[in-house]
Design an enzyme around this catalytic site. Structure first.
Site, PDB file in Angstrom:
ATOM      1  N   THR A 159      41.004  29.062  32.269  1.00 53.96           N
ATOM      2  CA  THR A 159      39.776  28.617  32.930  1.00 53.96           C
ATOM      3  C   THR A 159      38.543  29.072  32.157  1.00 53.96           C
ATOM      4  O   THR A 159      38.371  30.259  31.895  1.00 53.96           O
ATOM      5  CB  THR A 159      39.730  29.163  34.357  1.00 53.96           C
ATOM      6  OG1 THR A 159      40.968  28.866  34.960  1.00 53.96           O
ATOM      7  CG2 THR A 159      38.606  28.527  35.146  1.00 53.96           C
ATOM      8  N   ASP A 212      37.117  35.472  28.275  1.00 55.43           N
ATOM      9  CA  ASP A 212      35.689  35.553  28.560  1.00 55.43           C
ATOM     10  C   ASP A 212      35.208  36.999  28.671  1.00 55.43           C
ATOM     11  O   ASP A 212      34.062  37.252  28.965  1.00 55.43           O
ATOM     12  CB  ASP A 212      35.332  34.747  29.814  1.00 55.43           C
ATOM     13  CG  ASP A 212      36.108  35.227  31.027  1.00 55.43           C
ATOM     14  OD1 ASP A 212      36.664  36.342  30.969  1.00 55.43           O
ATOM     15  OD2 ASP A 212      36.180  34.494  32.022  1.00 55.43           O
ATOM     16  N   ASP A 220      43.073  32.406  27.475  1.00 60.07           N
ATOM     17  CA  ASP A 220      42.800  32.276  28.887  1.00 60.07           C
ATOM     18  C   ASP A 220      42.580  30.780  29.149  1.00 60.07           C
ATOM     19  O   ASP A 220      42.143  30.057  28.269  1.00 60.07           O
ATOM     20  CB  ASP A 220      41.549  33.098  29.203  1.00 60.07           C
ATOM     21  CG  ASP A 220      41.079  32.905  30.619  1.00 60.07           C
ATOM     22  OD1 ASP A 220      41.943  32.952  31.511  1.00 60.07           O
ATOM     23  OD2 ASP A 220      39.876  32.713  30.825  1.00 60.07           O
TER      24      ASP A 220
END
Lengths: 650, 71
Positions: free
Chosen positions: A319, A517, A317
């Site tokens: 961000t 996340d 991922d």
């Protein structure tokens, strides 16, 4: 004196050591008597005594097991030793029993070191806590503290509960929880964890979780569950071992019946212990998971470890994983003769009244150059920006829609600068003063300093394909990818499109690890072979859903986790080969008549020790973490023979 | 009914697991016992008739030293 001797005799491990020494001394006596003085009578007597001393413990264990209807290895050895005595092979009986208990003592000792990786974690929890009761400090057991009570911690002490700082400040080393060696500053309101150390200040803490509910206890219990979860290979071996021991007994009986060779049959019993084979896998897994836990890497079990050892593609991922997750001011383009600092300062004056995330980096940068006075009047136009009055000037700061709405002209020069910033993936704040465009501010999420080295290490660790998956726009994604060294980028993705891409990679034959996340990446994480969640300390969801949970946000842990998994998988295979070659070699030796009982037991015990020692090597897998500059100057040795290298201080 | 965790670091071979589990199960007051070879952890569900000392003694009778642990 007698009491201490009795206590030692009651303690199984100490008794075993005492019997080993006594039996070894008797064998030595027999050898000196027999070969030195030719005293054959004493030779036989001492050998029988040695066999009885060492054999008594084995026989007791065999009987205990038999009473619980369990056919144990001790039974095989007892029968073999008794048989050897009956046919007059006193030396064989003494050697077999001595080697067996000596080996067992040595193996227990080595296994203890292998299991020891977690001991440091368990021992990190202090046994007692100082709490304030009726205004007085009282020392109580750490698990007897009630949530809500105030706990006092002095400088240098370990924190005994999970809680919140209510008074005081300290640099706290959280190495026990996160594996991170650099202390974290804690002040009133900060959360603190059991087992962490207040390095330099006293703290008053309101306890929230105690005993088995603390983060440390939950991590330990998760790691232990992981170590206990059997890898597919281990399950296979245990099924095999179930049939192996009775099979050897049957083979031995058959050999005796057919050939009438008692010695051969007894030797078969001795080499028939499947020792090295049954512990080959658990030893590697316990050591591998334990080593990972020391670095704040929680690998959730043997199965996940085997899977992670095969990773050859990684999807990340963008961000918050590769980037800081918050925008930074990266470009200031002054227009129409305005100064850079003026543009920045005026934008900050307008932004100071708002708490928009794009405003913070602008205000910070402006404050570094000079004072940012408050505006006389500010109007916020939702979704567009701000208009402020300051010292007779009318300032506008916002996006293109704000500028268009206010009817401010955009010159060709400004259009070109705007297009340039946008093509680099930046978010642009346009600044106008008194109806004239004064400058452009470019903001972008910056890659973390450790992102590029992490990608390089992943490639060096053998990960062939590294892919960035992001919901962000393509220009911003491409800019970050170029900076960290990723060449395959998929941007503007919805969560289910991320999942599709992971599925496609798997269909192409890759073993895919997804790093995210844990919340918006959940579907993609679930679709990957290995789901890696970051910053898991304090987040039960991440710990529960991921296959590998990294306690910190430290990117260096990713290549480290991959390296440990690979090393563990390789280690497991080495152990299997060692065990199988030993068994095959022993069988061949026994039937060709080259291996007798004593040698058979010696080789068998050696193979068990070699397997354990090989597993222990995993505890010394080096930490993948060096200052960036030193990678070229001082290349890391391919295999670190020494102890764990200390974490370099940044 | 309470749960006691014992730890031993003397296990050297998985064959001891069944032996210790059976020895604990034979102790009065013990409902069930699970022994984990990989970590050396012993979990015992028992009622008040079985003291922690009795559990440690049962493990010792099977040939291994164990001690009670908080978690």
């Amino acid at each position: 004196m007698l009491q201490r001797l009795m206590a030692g005799f009651m303690h199984p491990a100490r008794r075993r050591l005492g019997l080993t020494i006594a039996s070894g001394a008797l064998i030595l006596l027999a050898v000196i008597a027999g070969y030195g003085f030719g005293a054959d009578g004493l030779w036989s007597a001492a050998m029988i005594a040695a066999a009885v001393v060492a054999g008594s413990d084995i026989a007791v264990r065999a009987v205990q097991a038999l009473r619980l209807r369990h056919l144990s290895i001790e039974l095989l050895v007892t029968v073999a030793a008794l048989g050897a005595m009956v046919i007059g092979e006193y030396w064989e009986a003494a050697a077999v029993t001595f080697l067996f208990i000596f080996g067992a003592w040595l193996e227990a000792r080595t296994m203890r070191q292998t299991r020891g990786a977690l001991k440091a974690l368990i021992d990190a929890a202090p046994a007692t806590a100082t709490v304030l009761r009726d205004g007085q400090p009282v020392e109580v057991a750490a698990s007897a503290v009630s949530p809500g009570e105030t706990v006092l911690v002095k400088a240098g002490q370990r924190i005994p509960v999970d809680g919140e700082v209510i008074q005081g400040a300290a640099a706290v080393s959280e190495a026990a929880i996160t594996g991170e060696s650099i202390p974290v500053e804690k002040i009133a309101g900060s959360a603190v964890y059991t087992g962490t150390i207040a390095e330099n200040g006293a703290l008053r803490i309101r306890a929230t979780q105690v005993g088995a509910d603390t983060t440390l206890a939950r991590i330990v219990s998760r790691v232990e569950q992981a170590q206990e979860e059997k890898a597919p290979t281990q399950r296979l071996i245990e099924r095999f071992a179930q049939w192996y021991t009775p099979g050897i007994m049957a083979l031995s009986a058959l050999t005796w019946a057919i050939s009438g060779d008692v010695r051969l049959a007894l030797t078969l019993l001795v080499v028939g212990c499947p020792g090295a084979l049954v512990i080959s896998t658990p030893v590697s897994i316990v050591a591998g998971i334990g080593r990972a836990a020391r670095s704040g890497i929680l690998i959730k079990g043997g199965q996940h470890l085997e899977e992670a050892g095969r990773i050859d593609a990684v999807a990340l991922d963008k961000t918050g994983t590769l980037t800081e997750g918050r925008p930074q001011l990266v470009a200031v383009v002054p227009l129409a003769g305005h100064g850079r600092d003026t543009v920045l300062n005026r934008a900050a004056i307008a932004e100071a009244a708002s708490d928009h995330p794009l405003g913070r980096p602008i205000i910070q940068a402006a404050e570094a150059k000079g004072a940012v006075p408050p505006a006389d009047h500010v109007e916020e136009i939702a979704g567009m920006g701000l208009v402020a009055d300051h010292a007779g000037q009318r300032i506008a700061a916002g996006n293109r829609r704000l500028i268009d709405r206010l009817g401010i002209p955009v010159t060709p020069e400004a259009e070109a600068a705007l297009a340039d910033l946008l093509s680099r993936g930046q978010t642009v704040v346009m600044v106008a003063i008194d109806g004239q465009l004064a400058g452009l501010l470019g903001l972008a999420d910056q890659p973390r300093a450790s992102a590029a080295p992490m990608i390089r290490r992943l490639r060096k660790a053998g990960v062939a394909r590294i892919v960035m998956l992001t919901g962000d726009q393509p220009a911003a994604a491409a800019a970050i990818a170029a900076q960290v060294g990723i060449d395959e980028v998929h941007a503007s993705l919805l969560p289910e499109q991320k999942l599709e891409l992971i599925r496609k990679m798997r269909a192409e034959g890759h073993h895919v690890a997804m790093i995210g996340d844990g919340i918006n990446d959940a579907p993609a994480l679930a679709a990957a072979n290995t789901a890696i969640a970051m910053g898991a300390a304090g987040s039960d969801v991440a710990i529960e859903t991921a296959d590998i949970a990294l306690m910190t946000d430290d990117l260096d842990r990713i290549p480290e986790a991959v390296a440990i998994s690979r090393a563990t998988l390789a280690n497991m295979r080495q152990n299997l080969v060692i065990a199988l070659v030993t068994v095959a070699g022993l069988m061949a030796g026994v039937f060709s008549g080259d291996v007798h009982m004593a040698e058979g037991m010696l080789i068998h015990q050696l193979s068990v020790l070699i397997v354990i020692a090989n597993g222990m090597r995993l505890l010394r897998t080096p930490a993948v973490r060096q200052p960036e500059t030193s990678t070229r100057v001082m290349p890391a040795p391919a295999s670190s023979r020494g102890a764990l290298r200390p974490h370099p201080v940044r | 009914m309470s749960k006691t965790i014992l730890r031993s670091d003397e296990f050297s071979c998985p064959s001891c697991v069944a032996k210790i589990e059976k020895a604990l199960a034979a102790t009065p007051g013990v409902e069930s016992a699970r022994v984990h070879f990989n970590t050396g952890r012993i979990e015992v569900d028992h009622d008040a008739t079985a003291s922690v000392e009795a559990l440690v003694a049962a493990v010792r009778s099977a040939g291994y030293e164990a001690r009670p642990a908080a978690f």
